[in-house]
Scaffold this active site. Structure first.
Site, PDB file in Angstrom:
ATOM      1  N   GLY A  18      -1.727   0.334   1.110  1.00  0.00           N
ATOM      2  CA  GLY A  18      -0.675   0.692   2.060  1.00  0.00           C
ATOM      3  C   GLY A  18      -0.547  -0.334   3.159  1.00  0.00           C
ATOM      4  O   GLY A  18      -1.328  -1.280   3.248  1.00  0.00           O
ATOM      5  N   GLN A  19       0.484  -0.163   3.980  1.00  0.00           N
ATOM      6  CA  GLN A  19       0.772  -1.142   5.035  1.00  0.00           C
ATOM      7  C   GLN A  19       0.203  -0.668   6.364  1.00  0.00           C
ATOM      8  O   GLN A  19       0.656   0.326   6.921  1.00  0.00           O
ATOM      9  CB  GLN A  19       2.279  -1.379   5.100  1.00  0.00           C
ATOM     10  CG  GLN A  19       2.797  -2.053   3.812  1.00  0.00           C
ATOM     11  CD  GLN A  19       4.280  -2.345   3.839  1.00  0.00           C
ATOM     12  OE1 GLN A  19       5.091  -1.471   4.087  1.00  0.00           O
ATOM     13  NE2 GLN A  19       4.653  -3.595   3.575  1.00  0.00           N
ATOM     14  N   GLY A  57       3.306   5.656   7.887  1.00  0.00           N
ATOM     15  CA  GLY A  57       3.649   6.490   6.729  1.00  0.00           C
ATOM     16  C   GLY A  57       3.539   5.801   5.383  1.00  0.00           C
ATOM     17  O   GLY A  57       3.726   6.424   4.359  1.00  0.00           O
ATOM     18  N   HIS A  58       3.211   4.487   5.358  1.00  0.00           N
ATOM     19  CA  HIS A  58       3.193   3.744   4.102  1.00  0.00           C
ATOM     20  C   HIS A  58       1.784   3.692   3.505  1.00  0.00           C
ATOM     21  O   HIS A  58       1.190   2.633   3.418  1.00  0.00           O
ATOM     22  CB  HIS A  58       3.722   2.317   4.307  1.00  0.00           C
ATOM     23  CG  HIS A  58       5.136   2.258   4.772  1.00  0.00           C
ATOM     24  ND1 HIS A  58       5.798   1.077   5.019  1.00  0.00           N
ATOM     25  CD2 HIS A  58       6.041   3.228   5.018  1.00  0.00           C
ATOM     26  CE1 HIS A  58       7.036   1.328   5.407  1.00  0.00           C
ATOM     27  NE2 HIS A  58       7.212   2.624   5.423  1.00  0.00           N
ATOM     28  N   TYR A  59       1.246   4.857   3.144  1.00  0.00           N
ATOM     29  CA  TYR A  59      -0.116   4.914   2.592  1.00  0.00           C
ATOM     30  C   TYR A  59      -0.035   5.482   1.194  1.00  0.00           C
ATOM     31  O   TYR A  59       0.611   6.497   0.969  1.00  0.00           O
ATOM     32  CB  TYR A  59      -1.020   5.738   3.514  1.00  0.00           C
ATOM     33  CG  TYR A  59      -0.797   5.308   4.931  1.00  0.00           C
ATOM     34  CD1 TYR A  59      -1.072   3.986   5.303  1.00  0.00           C
ATOM     35  CD2 TYR A  59      -0.178   6.128   5.851  1.00  0.00           C
ATOM     36  CE1 TYR A  59      -0.773   3.519   6.570  1.00  0.00           C
ATOM     37  CE2 TYR A  59       0.122   5.670   7.126  1.00  0.00           C
ATOM     38  CZ  TYR A  59      -0.168   4.370   7.482  1.00  0.00           C
ATOM     39  OH  TYR A  59       0.136   3.900   8.719  1.00  0.00           O
TER      40      TYR A  59
END
Lengths: 580, 281
Positions: free
Chosen positions: A330-331, A500-502
C-alpha cells in the site's frame, strides 16, 4: 446464542464500491441478497449543508470509531507491534457506502504492465532485475481481460476524463468529458508539455456534467465547492456507492442491514455456511446463512475475518508459506512525495477545487520508461491536484520558516493562495517481510485479537521516492515558483494509515500456493467464499486504486453468478498438483 | 477588538460591591482573599464590548478548565503561537483559548473514538518517534490537512484533555523554575523560550513527552484560528479574512477557470445552512 435467520442466496459484508457493486449486480440478476454494514445508515441528506472543515477533516467525522477496534503496527518481525490508536493515524471509512463516500474521485486504470509485472519485468530486463525477497506476481488476469470491467465501472460511476496519452487500449472513451481546467492546473499541464511530457486532465468521479448511468441513477455536475475529499458530496455530484450502486441494489430488493458488525464467517466441510454478526445498537448476535458469502469490506477487515474464522492458511514469513496475510502492500508516507513551490508574485484561487481536479502525466509510470540503469522497478503518476484548500489545512510555509510564532503567521497567511505541490504516486512492491496476521496482545471489544501489520521499507521504496522527488522538483522549478522545497524521503514507515490505500493479504493469482483467490476473487480453499477489494492486490500499482476495486467488483459479481448457476471452482489452477 | 482587562469594573452595570452583597459572600464571612481573588475576579474581568460581540460574550465561558489561572496560561501560550500583528488579530482576540477549552470536552478531547485499551508502553523509543518528520508536508489526498505537527504515535493512557491539563501546569512549573515568575507575566521573548523547550521535548512533564503536548497545543491553536466560528474560535471570521478564505460556498463553477484572484467576503456555516447571517447579509 446467535439468532438464526432465514437463508439467503448471497450475504455480502461491506457496502463500499466492492460490496456495493456485488450487491447491485446480484440483486439485478434476481438473487436474494443481504448486505451487512458495520456503520450506520446514511443517505445523501446527511451530507447536505455540512461543510465543516474541523468536523470532517480534523475530527474525522466519516472515519471508523477506533474505540472498539483498530489494528496494530510494527516495522519488523522482531518489534512489538503497538496499536494505531487515533483517527489521525488510522482513517478507515465507515457507515453505509464505506470509505468510498469520502474518497477524492481520482480515477486511473492500472496498466497492462501491472497485471503481468513479474513476467514483463523478466522479459524486458532479465530475472536479476527482481531482487530476492520481492514477492511481486502476475495477477492471473491480464489488462485486456480486465478492460471490460473497467469500462463498466467507469460508466456506472460516470467518470469524467480524457484518455491518458500513454495509457493502454480502451474499448470506449470515458462517459463524460474532463472537468474544467483551473489556472493552476493549466500551469502544470502547459509546463510539463513544454518539458516534453504528456500531461492530461485527471479522470474524475466529480462529474463534469449531469449524467444518468446505465442503471438509471442520476448524478449532478460538480460545483468545485472544495468540500470533497473526506466529505460526502453536498450535491450528489461525486460518484460514490450512495449515489449509484446502493440505490440500484435497493431497487432490486437487496436488503442493507446497517449497524451490523460481522465477526465470523461460518463454515463446515470446507464450505461457507453464512456469517455471524452483532447488531451494534442492541448487542444481539445473529447468524445469517447463505449459499455464497462475499467479503467486500476494507482490506484489513477482509483479512481479519478470514483469520478469525480460521479459513485458509496463515502466511508465515519464516517459511514463506501460507497465503492469508501474504503480500501486504500500500501507499504510505514514502509515497506521494514531491516538491512544494511558493510563488511570490502569482496568486491562485486555491480555496476553489474538487477532489479529483488536477493534471497528471504517465511519462514515469509503470514501465513507460527504461529501467535498465535505474535501481528500482515500476513507477508512478506525477500529479498536481487542486482539492480546494481548507482554511485550517492551508499552512504551507517555506522550509526555513519556524513552525509557530510571528514569522509562521506571516508566511502561512501570505502563501495561503501562492502554494503548489506536485507529487509522485509510486507503485509499492510486495516483500516476504511485509504481511498481516493476528496480534498476540491487543484485543477488540469482544476479546478477539486485532489485526497486526508488519511493514518495512526497502531500497526499492527509497530509490523510487527519490527519483519522483527529483522529477517533481524540476517541474515545480519550471512552473516558475520562487521558492522550491523538495520533500525529504522518510527513512522508515511511520505507522500512519491516513490515505486508505492499504491492500493485499488475500491476493489474486494463478497459483494456490501463492494466492488466496482466483481471478474471479473466489477462494481457492473455499469455493462459495469470494473476497473482493484491495485485499486482492498482489502489489500496488503507481496510481490510485479505486477504479481497479470497481473493476474487480464487476469481475467478482460475474464469478458469483457463474458459481450460483454451475458451482465448483471457476478457474483451473496453474499448479497441476494442487487439490482443493 | 481587544477586551481590556478591567478588574474593578463589572458586567452589566452591577458594581463589584453589589455583586458581593447580592451573592451573600460577605455576609457569610467565608470569603478569604485567595478565594475572592481566584473565584470572583476571573468572572468579573470580561466586560461586554458592545452589541456586535454580545453573542460571543454569552457563549464564552470556561467549560473545561476549572482554574482561571490555567486558562490564563493557555491564553498567553496561544497568543505567542499565533500573535496579533498588522495582518490581524492574534489567538486571544480570535477566541482561540475558548475554542480549545470547548474542544477538550468534546469526544476528541476525551478520546472517545480512539483505541484506549492497554498495555500502554509510552517508552523513550515512542517519545523519540514522535519527534520525527516535523517539517514534512504530509502525503496523500489529505496532504495538507494537518498543521506541521509531528507523526504522532499516540501510546499514552492519558486523554488529550488530561495532556492539556498536565501540559499547562508544566508550562507554569517551568516558568517558575527558569524565571521565578508566572508564565503569563513573562516578557514575550521569555514565554517563547519556555514554549521552545516544550516544542523540542526538553521540558519536564508528567505522562508524555512535552513535545506531544506542544504539538496538540499548536494544532488546536491553528484550528481555533480557522475553524468555523460556530466552535468558538475564528471570531468574526477574522481568521478567514486574513487568509482571504471565503468560508463554505455553494459553487465556484463560474469562477474556477478565472485567472484573477477573487476575494470574497467570508460567510459562515450558519449562513450556509440557511440561517440568517449575523451581519444581516
Amino acid at each position: 446464542m446467535a439468532k438464526k435467520l432465514e437463508k439467503v442466496d448471497v450475504v455480502v459484508v461491506g457496502s463500499g464500491w466492492a460490496g456495493g457493486i456485488v450487491s447491485a449486480e446480484l440483486a439485478k440478476a434476481g438473487y436474494k441478497v443481504v448486505t451487512l454494514e458495520r456503520g450506520k445508515k446514511v443517505d445523501r441528506a446527511d451530507y447536505i449543508g455540512v461543510k465543516d472543515e474541523l468536523r470532517y477533516t480534523n475530527r474525522y467525522e466519516m472515519m471508523q470509531n477506533l474505540a472498539p477496534e483498530t489494528i496494530t503496527s510494527r516495522v519488523t518481525m522482531e518489534d512489538t507491534a503497538l496499536p494505531v490508536r487515533t483517527r489521525k493515524e488510522m482513517m478507515a471509512g465507515t457507515d453505509l457506502g464505506g470509505g468510498s463516500v469520502h474518497w477524492a474521485g481520482a480515477t486511473y486504470r492500472w496498466r497492462a504492465y501491472d497485471f503481468e509485472i513479474r513476467s514483463k519485468t523478466i522479459e524486458r530486463y532479465g530475472k536479476n532485475k527482481i531482487p530476492e525477497g520481492m514477492t511481486i506476481q502476475d495477477w492471473g488476469i491480464t489488462y485486456d481481460e480486465m478492460e471490460p470491467y473497467y469500462d463498466r465501472w467507469e460508466k456506472t460511476a460516470g467518470i469524467s476524463g480524457e484518455p491518458d496519452p500513454l495509457g493502454d487500449k480502451r474499448s470506449s472513451d470515458y462517459p463524460n468529458p474532463p472537468m474544467k481546467e483551473s489556472p493552476a492546473v493549466r500551469l502544470f499541464k502547459e509546463t510539463t508539455k513544454k518539458m516534453g511530457y504528456h500531461p492530461y486532465q485527471v479522470a474524475s468521479a466529480n462529474l463534469s456534467q449531469a449524467y444518468t448511468n446505465p442503471d438509471g441513477e442520476t448524478l449532478n455536475a460538480c460545483m468545485f465547492c472544495s468540500f470533497c475529499t473526506q466529505y460526502g458530496c453536498d450535491f450528489s455530484a461525486k460518484s460514490d456507492p450512495l449515489a449509484t450502486v446502493i440505490p440500484t441494489a435497493i431497487k432490486n430488493n437487496c436488503e442493507f442491514r446497517t449497524n451490523s458488525l460481522v465477526r465470523r464467517v461460518l463454515h463446515s466441510g470446507g464450505k461457507a455456511t453464512g456469517v455471524m454478526y452483532t447488531d451494534t445498537l442492541t448487542g444481539e448476535e445473529f447468524e445469517q446463512p447463505a449459499d455464497v458469502v462475499v467479503l467486500g469490506a476494507f482490506s484489513f477487515t477482509n483479512n481479519r475475518l478470514l483469520m478469525l474464522s480460521k479459513i485458509g492458511q496463515q502466511y508465515d514469513p519464516k517459511t514463506r508459506k501460507g497465503t492469508i496475510g501474504r503480500n501486504f502492500n500500500g501507499q504510505m508516507n514514502i509515497t506521494f512525495q514531491g516538491a512544494r513551490g511558493f510563488f511570490k508574485e502569482k496568486k491562485f484561487n486555491l480555496y476553489m477545487g474538487a477532489g479529483a481536479l488536477g493534471g497528471t502525466m504517465s511519462d514515469f509510470a509503470g514501465d513507460n520508461f527504461d529501467h535498465t540503469d535505474l535501481d528500482f522497478i515500476n513507477g508512478g503518476g506525477i500529479e498536481f491536484r487542486q482539492y480546494g484548500h481548507g482554511a485550517i489545512a492551508t499552512n504551507n510555509v517555506p522550509d526555513d520558516t519556524p513552525g509557530w510564532g510571528p514569522e509562521f503567521k506571516k508566511n502561512s497567511v501570505f502563501y495561503a493562495n501562492r502554494y503548489m505541490r506536485v507529487w509522485y504516486t509510486p507503485a509499492i512492491m510486495s516483500w516476504w517481510h511485509n504481511y498481516l496476521d493476528l496480534d498476540p496482545t491487543y484485543k477488540d471489544e469482544f476479546g478477539d485479537p486485532l489485526l497486526r501489520v508488519t511493514n518495512r521499507y526497502t531500497d526499492q521504496d527509497r530509490n523510487i521516492a527519490k527519483f519522483g522527488v527529483e522529477k517533481c522538483t524540476e517541474i515545480v522549478k519550471e512552473m516558475g515558483a520562487d521558492i522550491v522545497n523538495p520533500d525529504s524521503i522518510p527513512d522508515e514507515f511511520d505507522h500512519i494509515y491516513d490515505g486508505g490505500h492499504y491492500a493485499g493479504g488475500v491476493i489474486m493469482g494463478a497459483d494456490p500456493a501463492t494466492s488466496a483467490v482466483n481471478n474471479y476473487l473466489q477462494m481457492w480453499d473455499m469455493e462459495n467464499l469470494f473476497v473482493v477489494g484491495g485485499s486482492a492486490f498482489p502489489q500496488f500499482a503507481g496510481h490510485h486504486p479505486t477504479a481497479t476495486i470497481g473493476a474487480l467488483g464487476y469481475r467478482a459479481a460475474e464469478g458469483v453468478e457463474k458459481y450460483l448457476k454451475n458451482g465448483g471452482q471457476l478457474v483451473v489452477s496453474k499448479q497441476a498438483s494442487f487439490n482443493a | 477588538m481587544t477586551e481590556p482587562q478591567q478588574p474593578e469594573t463589572t458586567q452589566k452595570g452591577i458594581s463589584r460591591r453589589n455583586f458581593m452583597k447580592n451573592t451573600g459572600f460577605l455576609a457569610g464571612g467565608l470569603v478569604g482573599g485567595s478565594l475572592f481573588g481566584g473565584l470572583l475576579t476571573n468572572q468579573l474581568q470580561k466586560p461586554e464590548t458592545g452589541t456586535k460581540n454580545a453573542t460571543h460574550i454569552v457563549t464564552e465561558a470556561r467549560t473545561f478548565f476549572s482554574r482561571g489561572e490555567d486558562f490564563d496560561i493557555l491564553s498567553a501560550a496561544t497568543e505567542r503561537i499565533f500573535p496579533k500583528d498588522d495582518l490581524g488579530p492574534g489567538a486571544i482576540e480570535l477566541g482561540i483559548p475558548y475554542f480549545i477549552d470547548r474542544q477538550l470536552t468534546s469526544e476528541w478531547g476525551t478520546n472517545a473514538k480512539e483505541y484506549m485499551q492497554g498495555p500502554f508502553p509510552q517508552t523513550a523509543a515512542v517519545d523519540n518517534y514522535e519527534k520525527k518528520d516535523r517539517d514534512q508536508s504530509k502525503q496523500g489526498p489529505n496532504a495538507d490537512t494537518q498543521v506541521p505537527a509531528p507523526t504522532p504515535r499516540y501510546q499514552t493512557k492519558m486523554t488529550r484533555a488530561e495532556i492539556f491539563t498536565e501540559g499547562i501546569r508544566a508550562i507554569e512549573q517551568t516558568s517558575q523554575e527558569k524565571f521565578k515568575t508566572k508564565f503569563k507575566d513573562l516578557e514575550p521573548e521569555q514565554q517563547d523560550e519556555i514554549l521552545q523547550l516544550f516544542d523540542e521535548g526538553k521540558a519536564k512533564m508528567n505522562g508524555v513527552n512535552s513535545n506531544t503536548f506542544f504539538n496538540l497545543l499548536l494544532q488546536t491553536t491553528i484550528e481555533g484560528a480557522y475553524a468555523d466560528p460556530v466552535y468558538g474560535g475564528n471570531r468574526n471570521m477574522d481568521g478567514w479574512r486574513m487568509k482571504e478564505y471565503p468560508g463554505p460556498r455553494m459553487s465556484y463553477t463560474a469562477d474556477i477557470d478565472k485567472d484573477e484572484f477573487i476575494v470574497m467576503k467570508p460567510e459562515s456555516l450558519r449562513s450556509y445552512q440557511g440561517n440568517e447571517d449575523e451581519h444581516g447579509h
